[in-house]
Design a protein around this motif. Structure first.
Motif, PDB file in Angstrom:
ATOM      1  N   HIS A  10       0.809  -1.222   0.000  1.00  0.00           N
ATOM      2  CA  HIS A  10       0.000   0.000   0.000  1.00  0.00           C
ATOM      3  C   HIS A  10       0.844   1.274   0.000  1.00  0.00           C
ATOM      4  N   ARG A  48      -6.132  -4.436   4.432  1.00  0.00           N
ATOM      5  CA  ARG A  48      -6.875  -4.102   3.209  1.00  0.00           C
ATOM      6  C   ARG A  48      -8.284  -3.617   3.547  1.00  0.00           C
ATOM      7  N   ALA A  49      -8.923  -4.280   4.500  1.00  0.00           N
ATOM      8  CA  ALA A  49     -10.273  -3.879   4.889  1.00  0.00           C
ATOM      9  C   ALA A  49     -10.271  -2.475   5.485  1.00  0.00           C
ATOM     10  N   ALA A  52      -9.693   0.226   2.826  1.00  0.00           N
ATOM     11  CA  ALA A  52     -10.873   0.383   1.966  1.00  0.00           C
ATOM     12  C   ALA A  52     -12.000   1.070   2.733  1.00  0.00           C
ATOM     13  N   ARG A  55     -11.725   4.992   3.120  1.00  0.00           N
ATOM     14  CA  ARG A  55     -12.079   5.859   1.988  1.00  0.00           C
ATOM     15  C   ARG A  55     -13.546   6.278   2.042  1.00  0.00           C
ATOM     16  N   HIS A 213     -17.126   3.883  -2.576  1.00  0.00           N
ATOM     17  CA  HIS A 213     -16.136   3.619  -1.533  1.00  0.00           C
ATOM     18  C   HIS A 213     -16.742   2.777  -0.402  1.00  0.00           C
ATOM     19  N   ALA A 216     -16.951  -0.759  -1.706  1.00  0.00           N
ATOM     20  CA  ALA A 216     -15.627  -1.387  -1.747  1.00  0.00           C
ATOM     21  C   ALA A 216     -15.158  -1.747  -0.348  1.00  0.00           C
ATOM     22  N   GLY A 217     -15.405  -0.856   0.609  1.00  0.00           N
ATOM     23  CA  GLY A 217     -15.032  -1.142   1.986  1.00  0.00           C
ATOM     24  C   GLY A 217     -15.784  -2.332   2.548  1.00  0.00           C
ATOM     25  N   GLN A 220     -14.291  -5.608   1.185  1.00  0.00           N
ATOM     26  CA  GLN A 220     -13.038  -5.994   1.833  1.00  0.00           C
ATOM     27  C   GLN A 220     -13.285  -6.472   3.265  1.00  0.00           C
TER      28      GLN A 220
END
Length: 231
Positions: A10, A48-49, A52, A55, A213, A216-217, A220
């Motif tokens: 990242h 990653r979660a 995400a 955001r 966003h 996507a969050g 994840q």
């Protein structure tokens, strides 16, 4: 894995990973005999979660969601996520109401006030309303007349005339005073009807981006929860 191994994907620093670990964003970490942190694929998915979620929810709320998840309190995590969607829906409805109000306005622009400002009686006569109506609009923040320093009487210039014309049209359309006041405030902040149209377009773009966003969050986080269930 080492902190730098998680960070590299990242573009983060190893210290950022350690900070996330200490903040409870990552699940509990084992240490080597020499005291070094040892990370697993579970930590990879947690990071990653979080990134995400951040955001769409912002840093603080994403942190709270991950903390709740990591301590097994998924009910609190879900509530935080649901609250974000409720707030986004409310903002989307507000944007729609402002756009509807803008569309209901007459295309004619009121003639500007030349010379001295209007008195409350003169503005009321021009609009065909009672002076008490103008005072009620002032109480709601729809009108902001200045006061004559000598007499203390209200004085209505071109901006007040514009806002009063808009308020009259919206009230005829059935809008409650609170909604009229919200629309007038949006109009002031944007700088006028044309600027407000552009503002509404950008507002739509921001809402769409945040919705994506949040989705996507959620995806994840779901992947992370699935992995937690398997451990």
């Amino acid at each position: 894995m080492r902190p730098i191994d998680l960070a590299r994907e990242h573009g983060l620093s190893a210290q950022a990973i350690r900070n996330y670990d200490d903040a409870g964003i990552l699940p509990p970490t084992e240490r080597s005999e020499t005291g070094y942190r040892r990370y697993t694929p579970l930590h990879v998915h947690a990071l990653r979660a979080f990134l995400a979620l951040r955001r769409g929810h912002g840093h603080q709320h994403a942190t709270e969601i991950m903390r709740a998840t990591n301590r097994g309190d998924t009910e609190s995590a879900y509530r935080l996520i649901d609250a974000a969607h409720v707030a986004l829906l409310a903002e989307r409805e507000t944007r729609t109401e402002v756009a509807t109000a803008l569309g209901s306005l007459s295309t004619t622009t009121p003639a500007p006030v030349h010379g001295r400002p209007l008195t409350v009686g003169e503005l009321a006569g021009r609009l065909g309303v009672h002076p008490a109506t103008l005072r009620a609009w002032e109480t709601e923040g729809i009108l902001r007349p200045v006061r004559d320093r000598a007499t203390g009487y209200r004085q209505y210039g071109s901006d007040c005339l514009r806002d009063a014309e808009i308020a009259r049209q919206l009230r005829r359309g059935g809008y409650p005073l609170r909604r009229v006041a919200q629309f007038i405030e949006s109009l002031r902040e944007a700088g006028g009807p044309d600027a407000l149209s552009a503002f509404l377009d950008s507002w739509t773009d921001r809402l769409t981006t945040r919705s994506r966003h949040l989705l996507a969050g959620a995806a994840q986080l779901d992947a992370y929860l699935t992995l937690l269930d398997q451990t």
